[in-house]
Design an enzyme around this catalytic site. Sequence first.
Site, PDB file in Angstrom:
ATOM      1  N   ALA A  72       0.855  -1.186   0.000  1.00  0.00           N
ATOM      2  CA  ALA A  72       0.000   0.000   0.000  1.00  0.00           C
ATOM      3  C   ALA A  72       0.895   1.241   0.000  1.00  0.00           C
ATOM      4  O   ALA A  72       2.068   1.174   0.374  1.00  0.00           O
ATOM      5  CB  ALA A  72      -0.929   0.015   1.215  1.00  0.00           C
ATOM      6  N   PHE A  73       0.334   2.377  -0.391  1.00  0.00           N
ATOM      7  CA  PHE A  73       1.152   3.593  -0.523  1.00  0.00           C
ATOM      8  C   PHE A  73       1.753   4.041   0.805  1.00  0.00           C
ATOM      9  O   PHE A  73       2.739   4.772   0.842  1.00  0.00           O
ATOM     10  CB  PHE A  73       0.320   4.737  -1.134  1.00  0.00           C
ATOM     11  CG  PHE A  73      -0.580   5.443  -0.162  1.00  0.00           C
ATOM     12  CD1 PHE A  73      -0.130   6.558   0.533  1.00  0.00           C
ATOM     13  CD2 PHE A  73      -1.867   4.994   0.080  1.00  0.00           C
ATOM     14  CE1 PHE A  73      -0.945   7.215   1.446  1.00  0.00           C
ATOM     15  CE2 PHE A  73      -2.690   5.642   0.986  1.00  0.00           C
ATOM     16  CZ  PHE A  73      -2.237   6.758   1.676  1.00  0.00           C
ATOM     17  N   LYS A  74       1.159   3.599   1.909  1.00  0.00           N
ATOM     18  CA  LYS A  74       1.638   4.038   3.221  1.00  0.00           C
ATOM     19  C   LYS A  74       3.070   3.585   3.493  1.00  0.00           C
ATOM     20  O   LYS A  74       3.734   4.119   4.377  1.00  0.00           O
ATOM     21  CB  LYS A  74       0.697   3.558   4.317  1.00  0.00           C
ATOM     22  CG  LYS A  74      -0.664   4.251   4.256  1.00  0.00           C
ATOM     23  CD  LYS A  74      -1.555   3.890   5.431  1.00  0.00           C
ATOM     24  CE  LYS A  74      -2.839   4.711   5.444  1.00  0.00           C
ATOM     25  NZ  LYS A  74      -3.811   4.243   4.417  1.00  0.00           N
ATOM     26  N   ASP A  75       3.566   2.607   2.721  1.00  0.00           N
ATOM     27  CA  ASP A  75       4.953   2.181   2.867  1.00  0.00           C
ATOM     28  C   ASP A  75       5.923   3.346   2.678  1.00  0.00           C
ATOM     29  O   ASP A  75       6.939   3.417   3.363  1.00  0.00           O
ATOM     30  CB  ASP A  75       5.292   1.092   1.830  1.00  0.00           C
ATOM     31  CG  ASP A  75       4.812  -0.292   2.265  1.00  0.00           C
ATOM     32  OD1 ASP A  75       4.789  -0.565   3.476  1.00  0.00           O
ATOM     33  OD2 ASP A  75       4.465  -1.095   1.378  1.00  0.00           O
ATOM     34  N   ALA A 117       5.803   5.644   5.835  1.00  0.00           N
ATOM     35  CA  ALA A 117       6.189   4.933   7.056  1.00  0.00           C
ATOM     36  C   ALA A 117       7.675   4.592   7.048  1.00  0.00           C
ATOM     37  O   ALA A 117       8.362   4.730   8.062  1.00  0.00           O
ATOM     38  CB  ALA A 117       5.353   3.658   7.215  1.00  0.00           C
TER      39      ALA A 117
END
Length: 434
Positions: A105-108, A111
């Site tokens: 997911a783009f949150k990688d 994060a």
Amino acid sequence: MKYYSTNHTVPEVSLGEAVVKGLAADRGLFMPERIEKLPKEFFDNIDKLSLQDIAVRVAESFFGEDVDQKALEKIVRDTLSFDTPVVKVEKDIYSLELFHGPTLAFKDVGARFMARLLQYFISKKRDGKTVNVLVATSGDTGSAVANGFLGVDGIRVFVLYPKGKVSPIQECQFTTLGKNITAIEVDGNFDDCQRLVKSAFLDDELNSKMLLTSANSINVARFLPQAFYYFSAYAQLKALGKEDDIVVCVPSGNFGNITAGLIAHRMGLPIKRFIAANNANDIFYNYLLTGEYNPKASVQTLANAMDVGDPSNFARVLDLYAGKHEVIASLISGTTFSDAEIAETMKECYEKTGYVLDPHGACGYLALKQLLKEGETGLFLETAHPAKFHDTVVEIIGKEIAIPERLQEFMKGEKQSVAMTSEFADFKRYLLNI
Ligand SMILES: *Cc1c(COP(=O)(O)O)cnc(C)c1O
């Protein structure tokens, strides 16, 4: 560079303080005091640069004053150990695939960057103390944060998640890691997890005995790096000769992702306009229509990572445009879609183009189908891999989809978690005893 609060009632802070604190003392969100326009030559030659090279340049513009140049470059390159390809779906519609990172997911991106930047700051002054990162999750945030911090020296992560309320695929992405990651399975719902985390930050005894910080999405170190891939998307479209009249459509929940795009635009990135695609949680859509912001309780949808009833980053959108509704509404359009429309779109897109959308990306694609004008090039952000929602996607499109190997690897691991009640006293006792 200093960071100010969107509430403007407390003094500006340094980058290090903004990253460690997360939220300003007046509960506002931190914003960089300056947003630098990048030079014309950068944009003229951008199609010859890699995502990583582009990101180094963009990162320098925000963090260059506060982070040693070599260290910053290493942080950026370590963060972006994967690419963000632009893929053509059909005539004039392209997908920016943000799911090629470790948790799909783009949150990688945010994060992983935050983990490394936090490590940079604490290694300078923590005097050998371990920093404890607490994060409450309803699914995707926990996995991105846990994987982003995995193996990072000097940091220990506690992921609090509601027992039985996250999908098995999501759960295995933060319960099977071991090392410096501890999963805490709370006998309660997501709000209970969030309350335990907030109470911990407010507890004097805990804070005097251990260094605590949060890794939620309002942290500037998670939010700003998301600008990287907007520049890279432009570069890729330019290489295809499609750099004019680009419309970027962002499936939105807490509005961190689209706000990073607005920052890129402010830095001179030639994007003509934006679309914020919403599911049934239509608070921003209504704001665009009426000029009034009325938060409400979120409703559950197929695109569950966008189920937000009071998007935190709305404060940043307002701040960027000095609260002017007409300016915001002329740059950003809104849409709102029901679950039935999301499902129908996933099925239709698959049947007509062969492209498999996840429920979040489907909102972005459908918004472009409805709002793209003749001569414009549409780009939607595909924010997660469809296999993260395997059963839903298979049921809707009527065909089995492959699960990427890195996702299967998580599923093979052994689940390890600490059982916790939803009582703060229990959580506190646990933290004090580790
Ligand atoms: C978090 C998330 C979103 C929403 O992003 P915001 O930055 O909160 O607007 C959209 N899609 C997926 C898959 C997500 O995980």
